[in-house]
Write a protein that holds these residues in place. Structure first.
Motif, PDB file in Angstrom:
ATOM      1  N   SER A   1       0.716  -1.249   0.118  1.00  0.00           N
ATOM      2  CA  SER A   1      -0.055   0.225   0.005  1.00  0.00           C
ATOM      3  C   SER A   1       0.915   1.346  -0.004  1.00  0.00           C
ATOM      4  O   SER A   1       1.954   1.111   0.779  1.00  0.00           O
ATOM      5  CB  SER A   1      -1.028   0.031   1.078  1.00  0.00           C
ATOM      6  N   SER A   2       0.361   2.222  -0.567  1.00  0.00           N
ATOM      7  CA  SER A   2       0.996   3.684  -0.459  1.00  0.00           C
ATOM      8  C   SER A   2       0.461   4.498   0.629  1.00  0.00           C
ATOM      9  O   SER A   2      -0.506   4.182   1.191  1.00  0.00           O
ATOM     10  CB  SER A   2       1.064   4.416  -1.836  1.00  0.00           C
ATOM     11  N   MET A   3       1.037   5.458   1.058  1.00  0.00           N
ATOM     12  CA  MET A   3       0.564   6.365   2.087  1.00  0.00           C
ATOM     13  C   MET A   3      -1.126   6.784   1.689  1.00  0.00           C
ATOM     14  O   MET A   3      -2.066   6.798   2.498  1.00  0.00           O
ATOM     15  CB  MET A   3       1.300   7.482   2.617  1.00  0.00           C
ATOM     16  N   ALA A   4      -1.225   7.328   0.481  1.00  0.00           N
ATOM     17  CA  ALA A   4      -2.360   7.967   0.053  1.00  0.00           C
ATOM     18  C   ALA A   4      -3.379   7.110  -0.205  1.00  0.00           C
ATOM     19  O   ALA A   4      -4.598   7.263   0.123  1.00  0.00           O
ATOM     20  CB  ALA A   4      -2.024   8.785  -1.076  1.00  0.00           C
ATOM     21  N   SER A   5      -3.136   5.661  -0.642  1.00  0.00           N
ATOM     22  CA  SER A   5      -4.120   4.840  -0.943  1.00  0.00           C
ATOM     23  C   SER A   5      -4.538   4.335   0.304  1.00  0.00           C
ATOM     24  O   SER A   5      -5.760   3.837   0.579  1.00  0.00           O
ATOM     25  CB  SER A   5      -3.499   3.610  -1.783  1.00  0.00           C
ATOM     26  N   HIS A   6      -3.785   3.937   1.333  1.00  0.00           N
ATOM     27  CA  HIS A   6      -4.041   3.466   2.445  1.00  0.00           C
ATOM     28  C   HIS A   6      -5.154   4.325   3.355  1.00  0.00           C
ATOM     29  O   HIS A   6      -6.243   4.068   3.844  1.00  0.00           O
ATOM     30  CB  HIS A   6      -2.867   3.148   3.469  1.00  0.00           C
ATOM     31  N   ILE A   7      -4.681   5.767   3.224  1.00  0.00           N
ATOM     32  CA  ILE A   7      -5.631   6.670   3.848  1.00  0.00           C
ATOM     33  C   ILE A   7      -7.123   6.646   3.037  1.00  0.00           C
ATOM     34  O   ILE A   7      -8.156   6.613   3.637  1.00  0.00           O
ATOM     35  CB  ILE A   7      -5.285   7.964   3.480  1.00  0.00           C
ATOM     36  N   ALA A   8      -7.116   6.574   1.819  1.00  0.00           N
ATOM     37  CA  ALA A   8      -8.277   6.535   1.082  1.00  0.00           C
ATOM     38  C   ALA A   8      -9.059   5.358   1.247  1.00  0.00           C
ATOM     39  O   ALA A   8     -10.184   5.235   1.356  1.00  0.00           O
ATOM     40  CB  ALA A   8      -8.186   6.624  -0.409  1.00  0.00           C
ATOM     41  N   ALA A   9      -8.387   4.128   1.499  1.00  0.00           N
ATOM     42  CA  ALA A   9      -9.036   2.943   1.708  1.00  0.00           C
ATOM     43  C   ALA A   9      -9.713   2.678   2.894  1.00  0.00           C
ATOM     44  O   ALA A   9     -10.723   1.979   3.028  1.00  0.00           O
ATOM     45  CB  ALA A   9      -8.021   1.688   1.392  1.00  0.00           C
ATOM     46  N   THR A  10      -9.081   3.237   4.057  1.00  0.00           N
ATOM     47  CA  THR A  10      -9.517   2.965   5.446  1.00  0.00           C
ATOM     48  C   THR A  10     -10.044   4.181   6.157  1.00  0.00           C
ATOM     49  O   THR A  10     -10.698   3.952   7.158  1.00  0.00           O
ATOM     50  CB  THR A  10      -8.296   2.362   6.200  1.00  0.00           C
ATOM     51  N   PHE A  11     -10.062   5.265   5.737  1.00  0.00           N
ATOM     52  CA  PHE A  11     -10.600   6.374   6.365  1.00  0.00           C
ATOM     53  C   PHE A  11     -12.311   6.413   6.632  1.00  0.00           C
ATOM     54  O   PHE A  11     -12.492   6.885   7.761  1.00  0.00           O
ATOM     55  CB  PHE A  11     -10.405   7.572   5.659  1.00  0.00           C
ATOM     56  N   GLY A  12     -12.949   5.924   5.654  1.00  0.00           N
ATOM     57  CA  GLY A  12     -14.110   6.013   5.683  1.00  0.00           C
ATOM     58  C   GLY A  12     -14.664   4.904   6.972  1.00  0.00           C
ATOM     59  O   GLY A  12     -15.842   5.214   7.472  1.00  0.00           O
ATOM     60  N   GLU A  13     -14.143   4.035   7.056  1.00  0.00           N
ATOM     61  CA  GLU A  13     -14.607   2.933   8.184  1.00  0.00           C
ATOM     62  C   GLU A  13     -13.652   2.763   9.313  1.00  0.00           C
ATOM     63  O   GLU A  13     -13.696   2.192  10.143  1.00  0.00           O
ATOM     64  CB  GLU A  13     -14.562   1.440   7.599  1.00  0.00           C
TER      65      GLU A  13
END
Length: 335
Positions: free
Chosen positions: A280-292
């Motif tokens: 994972s990248s930093m930006a992609s991990h934030i986008a993938a997990t921020f909502g939940e």
């Protein structure tokens, strides 16, 4: 015989006559200067507020893990507390994924951008150069989600996967190409990122190459230089600072890209040396997990945002230092 005195010569007309030389017109300069200074100050204030706010929000995670412990830690196990930090947070897998995909993208896109820019400005016929320029720039208008979908559902299975299988079969002994080939991973994400950053880099390098003094090029031709020698020894060295600026702009987009990387990098929280591995990248991990995410893990995601800003700043500072040192070296050589 005429006794009239000769006419006195007239004073030359003031070239500033008819311009705003007095009155309210003179206020334009200080007003414009103040407006430009205010705009520049506002940008710096916004940047400072972003850094201060995100750092203050993420401070509990830094306080628990330690700043370098957070950056170099390899375990990410979010907690569910609302009042304290109970989980374990290490951002190194995400930092590693960000750097690897960005380096792959720059390594592929920069040579291509230079070659396309040189072809458009020095080699291509005029009837081909303009349509090709518009076609390359059109790629910059394609949304990143489209690149991600195209890369995941067509480019990856039809083009990249056969190439990866061949690469793993012939060079699997080398740690960077060690199998198995999973399809998604660092290398697919980096290749699609290279396609995404190619248009903006090409546009900037093309403009820089096109404005290089024609007199220097003609002088090199007059001394017997070939076209290859003129391009490689006159045009490109003079365009070095612009090429570095284009590379930094492309690298900045590659470091912060989210959706396309999220689709192609694999989404795992591990890391490894093989380019076929998932992560994972930093930006992609934030986008993938921020909502939940829970309130506690959102604080940790803020800390990842601070780390992303820090990595971007360090990369840009290093690039400026490299340009300055190379420029100083060339100056010493010229002396």
């Amino acid at each position: 015989m005429s006794t009239e005195a000769p006419e006195a010569p007239q004073a030359p007309e003031d070239p500033r006559r008819g311009t705003l030389t007095s009155g309210k017109g003179r206020l334009a300069d200080p007003i414009f200067k103040g407006l430009v200074a205010a705009c520049g100050t506002i940008v710096l204030i916004i940047l400072a507020l972003m850094v201060i706010r995100t750092t203050s929000e993420a401070w509990p995670v830094f306080a628990k893990e330690g700043f370098f412990g957070f950056l170099l830690g390899q375990e990410w196990n979010p907690g569910g507390s609302r009042t304290e930090i109970t989980g374990t947070y290490g951002a190194w897998p995400f930092i590693y994924g960000t750097l690897v995909t960005a380096v792959i993208a720059i390594a592929i896109a920069l040579p291509l951008a230079i070659m396309v820019a040189v072809y458009l400005t020095h080699l291509a016929p005029r009837r081909i150069a303009k349509p090709l320029s518009y076609t390359v720039e059109l790629l910059a208008a394609v949304p990143s989600v489209i690149f991600g979908l195209w890369g995941l559902h067509w480019f990856l299975p039809n083009v990249m996967r056969p190439f990866f299988d061949w690469l793993e079969g012939s060079m699997g002994w080398f740690f960077l190409f060690e199998g198995p080939v999973r399809g998604v991973g660092y290398l697919p994400a980096g290749i699609v990122l290279a396609i995404m950053i190619l248009p903006i880099m090409t546009a900037i390098i093309r403009e820089v190459v096109a404005v290089q003094p024609l007199e220097q090029q003609m002088a090199a031709y007059a001394l017997g230089s070939t076209r290859w020698e003129v391009i490689t020894k006159v045009v490109l060295p003079s365009s070095f600072s612009g090429i570095v600026a284009a590379a930094m702009l492309g690298l900045g987009r590659a470091l912060g890209e989210t959706i396309a990387v999220l689709m192609l990098i694999g989404g795992s929280q591990g890391w490894g040396a093989s380019l076929f591995g998932t992560g994972s990248s930093m930006a992609s991990h934030i986008a993938a997990t921020f909502g939940e995410s829970t309130p506690e893990s959102r604080i940790a995601l803020m800390a990842i945002g601070v780390a992303l800003f820090l990595v971007t700043m360090i990369v840009n500072i290093l690039a400026r230092v490299i340009v300055w040192r190379l420029g100083q070296f060339k100056g010493d050589a010229a002396v």
